[in-house]
Design a protein around this motif. Structure first.
Motif, PDB file in Angstrom:
ATOM      1  N   GLY A  55      -7.733   6.817 -37.849  1.00 22.21           N
ATOM      2  CA  GLY A  55      -6.633   7.997 -38.365  1.00 22.21           C
ATOM      3  C   GLY A  55      -4.780   7.294 -38.631  1.00 22.21           C
ATOM      4  O   GLY A  55      -4.349   8.192 -40.021  1.00 22.21           O
ATOM      5  N   THR A  56      -4.531   6.452 -38.615  1.00 19.98           N
ATOM      6  CA  THR A  56      -3.624   6.292 -38.823  1.00 19.98           C
ATOM      7  C   THR A  56      -3.161   4.961 -39.900  1.00 19.98           C
ATOM      8  O   THR A  56      -2.585   5.280 -40.791  1.00 19.98           O
ATOM      9  CB  THR A  56      -3.126   4.580 -37.544  1.00 19.98           C
ATOM     10  N   ALA A  57      -4.736   4.629 -39.881  1.00 19.00           N
ATOM     11  CA  ALA A  57      -4.524   3.759 -41.239  1.00 19.00           C
ATOM     12  C   ALA A  57      -4.900   4.995 -42.371  1.00 19.00           C
ATOM     13  O   ALA A  57      -3.932   4.369 -43.523  1.00 19.00           O
ATOM     14  CB  ALA A  57      -5.642   3.310 -41.895  1.00 19.00           C
ATOM     15  N   ILE A  82       3.001   9.271 -31.858  1.00 17.51           N
ATOM     16  CA  ILE A  82       3.184   8.606 -33.280  1.00 17.51           C
ATOM     17  C   ILE A  82       2.897   8.340 -34.164  1.00 17.51           C
ATOM     18  O   ILE A  82       3.344   7.629 -34.924  1.00 17.51           O
ATOM     19  CB  ILE A  82       3.857   7.316 -31.888  1.00 17.51           C
ATOM     20  N   ALA A  83       0.845   8.171 -34.303  1.00 17.44           N
ATOM     21  CA  ALA A  83       0.878   7.403 -35.712  1.00 17.44           C
ATOM     22  C   ALA A  83       0.992   8.210 -36.549  1.00 17.44           C
ATOM     23  O   ALA A  83       1.469   7.282 -38.147  1.00 17.44           O
ATOM     24  CB  ALA A  83      -1.015   7.624 -35.797  1.00 17.44           C
ATOM     25  N   ALA A  84       1.802   9.681 -37.189  1.00 20.38           N
ATOM     26  CA  ALA A  84       2.353   9.966 -38.576  1.00 20.38           C
ATOM     27  C   ALA A  84       3.340   8.881 -38.742  1.00 20.38           C
ATOM     28  O   ALA A  84       4.322   8.398 -40.111  1.00 20.38           O
ATOM     29  CB  ALA A  84       2.560  11.020 -38.355  1.00 20.38           C
ATOM     30  N   GLU A 168      -0.096  16.748 -44.982  1.00 18.70           N
ATOM     31  CA  GLU A 168       0.026  17.037 -43.702  1.00 18.70           C
ATOM     32  C   GLU A 168      -1.936  16.068 -42.545  1.00 18.70           C
ATOM     33  O   GLU A 168      -2.764  15.512 -43.032  1.00 18.70           O
ATOM     34  CB  GLU A 168      -1.398  18.284 -44.523  1.00 18.70           C
ATOM     35  N   ASP A 169      -0.949  16.204 -41.829  1.00 24.20           N
ATOM     36  CA  ASP A 169      -1.521  15.121 -40.480  1.00 24.20           C
ATOM     37  C   ASP A 169      -2.642  15.791 -39.948  1.00 24.20           C
ATOM     38  O   ASP A 169      -2.032  17.041 -38.895  1.00 24.20           O
ATOM     39  CB  ASP A 169      -0.975  14.247 -39.348  1.00 24.20           C
ATOM     40  N   GLY A 170      -3.882  16.149 -39.934  1.00 26.42           N
ATOM     41  CA  GLY A 170      -5.062  17.284 -39.777  1.00 26.42           C
ATOM     42  C   GLY A 170      -6.368  16.333 -38.413  1.00 26.42           C
ATOM     43  O   GLY A 170      -6.414  16.381 -38.572  1.00 26.42           O
ATOM     44  N   LEU A 192      -7.294  12.901 -41.116  1.00 24.46           N
ATOM     45  CA  LEU A 192      -8.432  13.003 -40.748  1.00 24.46           C
ATOM     46  C   LEU A 192      -8.188  12.063 -39.057  1.00 24.46           C
ATOM     47  O   LEU A 192      -8.194  10.706 -39.634  1.00 24.46           O
ATOM     48  CB  LEU A 192      -9.007  13.872 -41.054  1.00 24.46           C
ATOM     49  N   SER A 193      -8.195  12.041 -37.913  1.00 30.90           N
ATOM     50  CA  SER A 193      -9.126  11.375 -37.149  1.00 30.90           C
ATOM     51  C   SER A 193     -10.170  11.291 -36.948  1.00 30.90           C
ATOM     52  O   SER A 193     -10.112  12.133 -36.229  1.00 30.90           O
ATOM     53  CB  SER A 193      -7.675  10.620 -35.813  1.00 30.90           C
ATOM     54  N   PHE A 194     -11.331  10.248 -36.560  1.00 36.70           N
ATOM     55  CA  PHE A 194     -12.294  10.741 -35.415  1.00 36.70           C
ATOM     56  C   PHE A 194     -12.657   9.678 -34.108  1.00 36.70           C
ATOM     57  O   PHE A 194     -13.410   8.824 -34.124  1.00 36.70           O
ATOM     58  CB  PHE A 194     -13.521  10.212 -36.394  1.00 36.70           C
TER      59      PHE A 194
HETATM   60  C1  LIG Z   1      -5.454  10.822 -32.878  1.00 40.26           C
HETATM   61  C2  LIG Z   1      -4.221  11.125 -34.119  1.00 40.26           C
HETATM   62  C3  LIG Z   1      -3.962  10.618 -34.796  1.00 40.26           C
HETATM   63  C4  LIG Z   1      -4.556   8.994 -35.688  1.00 40.26           C
HETATM   64  O1  LIG Z   1      -4.982   8.347 -34.100  1.00 40.26           O
HETATM   65  P1  LIG Z   1      -6.043   7.005 -34.715  1.00 40.26           P
HETATM   66  O2  LIG Z   1      -6.500   6.600 -33.264  1.00 40.26           O
HETATM   67  O3  LIG Z   1      -5.287   6.071 -35.434  1.00 40.26           O
HETATM   68  O4  LIG Z   1      -7.387   7.523 -35.815  1.00 40.26           O
HETATM   69  C5  LIG Z   1      -2.821  10.915 -35.854  1.00 40.26           C
HETATM   70  N1  LIG Z   1      -2.311  12.179 -35.404  1.00 40.26           N
HETATM   71  C6  LIG Z   1      -2.210  12.688 -34.726  1.00 40.26           C
HETATM   72  C7  LIG Z   1      -1.993  13.953 -34.303  1.00 40.26           C
HETATM   73  C8  LIG Z   1      -3.594  12.196 -33.267  1.00 40.26           C
HETATM   74  O5  LIG Z   1      -3.793  13.022 -32.367  1.00 40.26           O
END
Ligand SMILES: *Cc1c(COP(=O)(O)O)cnc(C)c1O
Length: 377
Positions: A55-57, A82-84, A168-170, A192-194
């Protein structure tokens, strides 16, 4: 320890992953990546989906596709994983924090409007500039926290006046609806993140979705090392190796088939937490009447001076509760970032406890977690 959120796998996952392995297509070639992308686009009502390695990528690519460049500011909530924030910083931008709304846990439309009208101007090229420093506002990212839809429609209306693209970070909100539509349709890109703790997992994985064909092309191009010619190894931009492997897509396809069931179970768990806790005078987060949340993680609110002892007591009892994310403006890297008032962010973090919310938790487990919380508050 009862985990916060645990994946559940059926025979379908095992057989699809085995098929992928048996086919020899375990890496980024292979038909299942495309199939997974189609299924995701359909689920989210998006024109295009690009599956990536996490999801970070996906967030990093989203900011690049939105044109975020070094020196820009990116409007963001401080209350999120913190990813966003990091995704914007990978592009050379700096976050500019805006407060969240108690009603959604997502960015507050009124706080955004107020911050921009007090601090931003449009330059001759029609770009939004932070008046005090003259820096361009390159994008705004909102997060549908804990699965609850932020008011993306209201936020998009404000951003349009300033020509600021919305991401949008979903990552937490797959399967959630806002005003009857899947979350994610208001931004230029929806990510999205999986990860293993999300409602649909591919082990590790993510996706970037968009309705814009040119943006989709750019996302895909950047995710595949900027390759312009497959046979002759030609590349025309500095890209990234962000594509999702076929084995992960196999897992995701099987998982996605069960998402509606998972959302139903999680909504029942939320109801049960609400009933038990509200009777004991403890508030939980409840969705807005225009939202249908997947209730990724349930949140209870306690007195700030009780939060840490409640968390410790629950964990000592084998219940893996956690606080909300630490505020990003308090991390040393983002300490000096520009911001509006963050009072609601700080207050919510001080009071929130995240509760185990795996879709397969039994009624008895939910009741005993709630009873333990009541005893500790
Ligand atoms: C899980 C998550 C991500 C992305 O996480 P990855 O571990 O890189 O897949 C980004 N934003 C939010 C709000 C998350 O909960």
């Amino acid at each position: 320890m009862i985990p916060l959120h645990e994946p559940r796998f059926s025979r379908d996952e095992v057989s699809l992953v085995s098929e992928a392995v048996a086919s020899g297509w375990v890496s980024t070639g292979g038909a299942l990546v495309g199939e997974f992308e189609h299924a995701l686009a359909a689920k989210c009502g998006a024109g295009h989906a690009i599956a990536v390695c996490n999801g970070t990528a996906a967030l990093h690519l989203a900011f690049l596709a939105a044109g975020v460049r070094p020196g820009d500011l990116v409007l963001a909530p401080s209350l999120t994983f913190i990813a966003a924030i990091n995704g914007a910083v990978y592009c050379g931008a700096e976050p500019c924090f805006v407060d969240v709304d108690r009603a959604t846990l997502g960015m507050c439309p009124a706080a955004l409007e107020e911050f921009l009208s007090a601090n931003a101007d449009l330059d001759d090229a029609g770009q939004a500039i932070l008046r005090e420093t003259g820096r361009r506002i390159g994008a705004c990212v909102i997060v549908h926290l804990m699965g609850h839809p932020a008011d993306a429609a209201a936020i998009a209306t404000t951003l349009r006046k300033y020509g600021i693209p919305l991401i949008e970070d979903g990552s937490e909100s797959l399967g959630s609806l806002a005003r009857g539509a899947p979350v994610g349709g208001h931004g230029l890109v929806h990510t999205l993140s999986f990860n293993g703790n999300k409602i649909v997992t591919t082990g590790g994985g993510g996706a970037a979705l968009t309705d814009d064909e040119a943006v989709a092309k750019k996302l895909r191009h950047l995710s595949t090392q900027g390759k312009s010619d497959e046979l002759y190894y030609r590349h025309d931009v500095v890209g990234y190796n962000y594509r999702m492997p076929n084995v992960n897509a196999a897992l995701g396809l099987a998982q996605l088939a069960h998402i509606d069931q998972a959302v139903e179970s999680k909504r029942k768990i939320a109801d049960r937490y609400y009933e038990t806790l509200v009777a004991a005078g403890i508030k939980t987060f409840v969705e807005q009447d225009w939202a249908r949340s997947n209730y990724w993680l349930n949140v209870a609110f306690v007195q700030p001076d009780r939060r840490d002892s409640v968390i410790r007591g629950m964990r000592d009892a084998g219940i893996g509760v956690r606080p909300l994310f630490a505020a990003n403006h308090e991390h040393p890297m983002y300490n000096d970032a520009p911001r509006g008032s963050l009072d609601t962010t700080v207050d919510l973090i001080a009071r929130a406890v995240c509760l185990p919310s795996s879709p397969h938790l039994s009624e008895q487990e939910v009741s005993s977690i709630a009873a333990k919380l009541v005893a500790l508050v």
